[in-house]
Write an enzyme that holds these catalytic residues in place. Structure first.
Site, PDB file in Angstrom:
ATOM      1  N   TYR A 254      45.662  27.520  45.366  1.00 59.43           N
ATOM      2  CA  TYR A 254      44.417  27.707  46.105  1.00 59.43           C
ATOM      3  C   TYR A 254      44.805  27.726  47.578  1.00 59.43           C
ATOM      4  O   TYR A 254      45.418  26.779  48.073  1.00 59.43           O
ATOM      5  CB  TYR A 254      43.434  26.560  45.839  1.00 59.43           C
ATOM      6  CG  TYR A 254      42.721  26.618  44.515  1.00 59.43           C
ATOM      7  CD1 TYR A 254      41.910  27.696  44.179  1.00 59.43           C
ATOM      8  CD2 TYR A 254      42.841  25.573  43.598  1.00 59.43           C
ATOM      9  CE1 TYR A 254      41.239  27.741  42.974  1.00 59.43           C
ATOM     10  CE2 TYR A 254      42.175  25.613  42.378  1.00 59.43           C
ATOM     11  CZ  TYR A 254      41.382  26.694  42.069  1.00 59.43           C
ATOM     12  OH  TYR A 254      40.728  26.731  40.873  1.00 59.43           O
ATOM     13  N   ASP A 282      39.851  34.628  42.954  1.00 62.59           N
ATOM     14  CA  ASP A 282      38.478  34.819  42.457  1.00 62.59           C
ATOM     15  C   ASP A 282      37.607  33.591  42.693  1.00 62.59           C
ATOM     16  O   ASP A 282      36.533  33.467  42.110  1.00 62.59           O
ATOM     17  CB  ASP A 282      38.494  35.154  40.959  1.00 62.59           C
ATOM     18  CG  ASP A 282      39.109  34.052  40.107  1.00 62.59           C
ATOM     19  OD1 ASP A 282      39.757  33.149  40.687  1.00 62.59           O
ATOM     20  OD2 ASP A 282      38.949  34.095  38.879  1.00 62.59           O
ATOM     21  N   HIS A 367      40.202  44.650  30.115  1.00 62.84           N
ATOM     22  CA  HIS A 367      41.154  45.470  29.378  1.00 62.84           C
ATOM     23  C   HIS A 367      41.175  46.915  29.860  1.00 62.84           C
ATOM     24  O   HIS A 367      42.078  47.665  29.532  1.00 62.84           O
ATOM     25  CB  HIS A 367      40.843  45.416  27.879  1.00 62.84           C
ATOM     26  CG  HIS A 367      40.894  44.038  27.320  1.00 62.84           C
ATOM     27  ND1 HIS A 367      42.066  43.341  27.174  1.00 62.84           N
ATOM     28  CD2 HIS A 367      39.915  43.200  26.902  1.00 62.84           C
ATOM     29  CE1 HIS A 367      41.815  42.148  26.662  1.00 62.84           C
ATOM     30  NE2 HIS A 367      40.522  42.037  26.497  1.00 62.84           N
TER      31      HIS A 367
END
Length: 497
Positions: A254, A282, A367
């Site tokens: 982080y 994210d 994917h």
């Protein structure tokens, strides 16, 4: 007040128990943490003027210096204070004989939990990773379970991460000699006995006193790679010191808003032999894990703190840099030679930019990335120069095999190992890895793949992967472990009569 040669007394420390002046005792030493109160202030104020690290069996009193190792240590590595506080805030040792102490009160709920822990089935009865979760749910402290099992908001993505694997169906090949099957691989150039790694998960000591060291030792025994988390309960050096000769470790990062701290962490990791840096991208702000938030890690005296708790996750993550952007990748390239991987890529456009930026790979859960990278850059996967990883939702070796068929180099597995050591310690993690080992052997044979190279896209049907409403057979084991979110409730009203 500066460091002194004469130990402070408990009475002196007890005077500093407010937002204006907040001292705490950690492992026999006193620290001024007043400047830390903007981030996670509730959990810090809980220990204001108190000893935050030890439980001692003496008669209960209303002391200013309460020993509570069981709550401090799980969410703070041993070097948390010394690493982040300026030297002048290190106030020196305390005379522990002058510190008033209290006896930990064991509640009826805790006695019941301890009884359930003693009644665990023998580990030989654990047949799959779901079983570890079922046991952990029964034997872990409520606050620890709330953190380990929780996910953001309605937890839809958390459940979808697992459900998505059920929308991928195998297309096995037959009449192949599968007497010998080999599922070993290489990850960023390093050997691994399986196409998976132990991914970063925070606060290991919530589940077991040895915390992340359970993972380090079990990973060495089974030849898999461990990713060390930024928010570990054990210190980074403790985890590295525990590795076996030649054992490979990665670091999850982080990014701290203070770039000098980030630089120091990264370069220290490289010096200690870390082989890959996984930068989390994210989570500029950690999500609202509502199960965890309802626990709050509350202070015993509500009058000490007025603001609402945010749960363990957000209480320990206020340092994360919200300004992190693509230009910062050049900064990381300038301070380390470790391979750089972005952890948390969620669309093919960002995976493409990571490739164009010259990074070593991405951790993702979409994917569709493989097809787009092939279309836009002519890449095929697996690819040694730009590696794809996914994590989240994995409970079976078949989940890993499906990911490999779609182009992943390896898959990160996290929570199942937390549940394993929360239930059975290091032995639990080793058992979990052995279960996955056995599942790989069986399913490679059933699929008709003799090695990782033979697990190809043609072996899976992904026609329904993007259709989120397609019915699939019920996953009874997963669903029986999932604890549904609860809304706020009216407190029980006790009749005084």
């Amino acid at each position: 007040m500066a460091n002194t040669s004469k130990p402070l007394t408990g009475k002196e420390v007890a005077l500093h128990n407010s937002r204006e002046s907040c001292w705490i005792i950690v492992h026999g030493k006193v620290y001024d943490v007043t400047d830390f109160l903007d981030g996670g202030s509730k959990i810090i104020l809980k220990y204001a003027g108190k000893d935050a690290t030890y439980v001692t069996p003496v008669p209960k009193c209303h002391a200013a210096n309460i020993h509570v190792r069981k709550e401090y240590d799980p969410i703070h590595p041993p070097d948390a204070i010394t690493t982040n506080l300026k030297p002048e805030k290190h106030l020196g040792p305390v005379d522990l004989e002058t510190v008033e102490k209290v006896q930990e009160t064991i509640t009826d709920e805790e006695r019941a939990r301890q009884a359930r822990f003693a009644a665990r089935p023998p580990i030989s009865e654990i047949l799959n990773l779901h079983d570890f979760e079922a046991i952990a749910r029964m034997v872990m402290p409520e606050k620890a379970w709330a953190y380990y099992s929780s996910a953001a908001d309605d937890e839809i993505t958390n459940r979808e991460n697992h459900a998505a694997f059920h929308r991928i169906w195998f297309r096995p090949r037959i009449l192949r000699d599968v007497t010998k099957v080999d599922w070993s691989t290489t990850i960023l150039g390093h050997k691994s006995s399986m196409p998976l790694y132990i991914t970063a998960t925070a606060l290991g000591k919530l589940g077991h006193p040895d915390g992340e060291l359970n993972l380090t030792r079990a990973a060495a025994e089974h030849g898999v790679i461990q990713m060390i988390p930024t928010l570990a309960s054990c210190s980074f050096d403790e985890i590295v010191d525990a590795k076996a000769p030649g054992q490979v470790q990665f670091l999850q990062l982080y990014v701290n808003r203070d770039r000098e701290i980030t630089k120091r962490i990264v370069q220290h990791a490289e010096k200690r032999g870390i082989q890959g840096l996984f930068i989390t991208v994210d989570a500029p702000q950690l999500g609202r894990r509502e199960k965890d938030m309802r626990q709050k890690f509350e202070a015993e005296d509500p009058s000490e703190v007025q603001q609402a708790g945010q749960g363990a996750a957000r209480a320990i993550s206020s340092f994360i840099d919200t300004s992190l952007n693509w230009s910062d990748m050049q900064f990381f390239k300038s301070i380390t030679k470790m391979p750089l991987i972005l952890k948390g890529v969620q669309c093919w456009e960002d995976a493409l930019e990571a490739y164009d930026t010259g990074l070593a790979g991405v951790v993702l859960s979409n994917h569709g990335v493989v097809a787009k990278l092939k279309e836009k850059r002519g890449l095929s996967f697996p690819n040694e120069k730009f590696q794809l990883f996914i994590d989240g939702g994995v409970r079976r070796a078949t989940d890993v095999i499906k990911a490999v068929a779609l182009g992943a180099t390896a898959v990160g597995v996290g929570r199942p190992f937390l549940y394993a050591f929360s239930s059975y310690g290091q032995e639990g993690v080793e058992k979990a890895l052995q279960i996955l080992h056995d599942e790989f052997e069986m399913n490679m044979r059933l699929l008709g793949a003799r090695n990782i190279g033979e697990i190809v896209p043609e072996m899976v049907d992904v026609s329904n992967i993007h259709l989120h409403t397609v019915p699939v057979p019920s996953d009874n084991l997963y669903e029986s472990n999932y604890e549904r979110l609860q809304g706020v409730r009216i407190k029980e009203i006790k009749n005084k009569l």
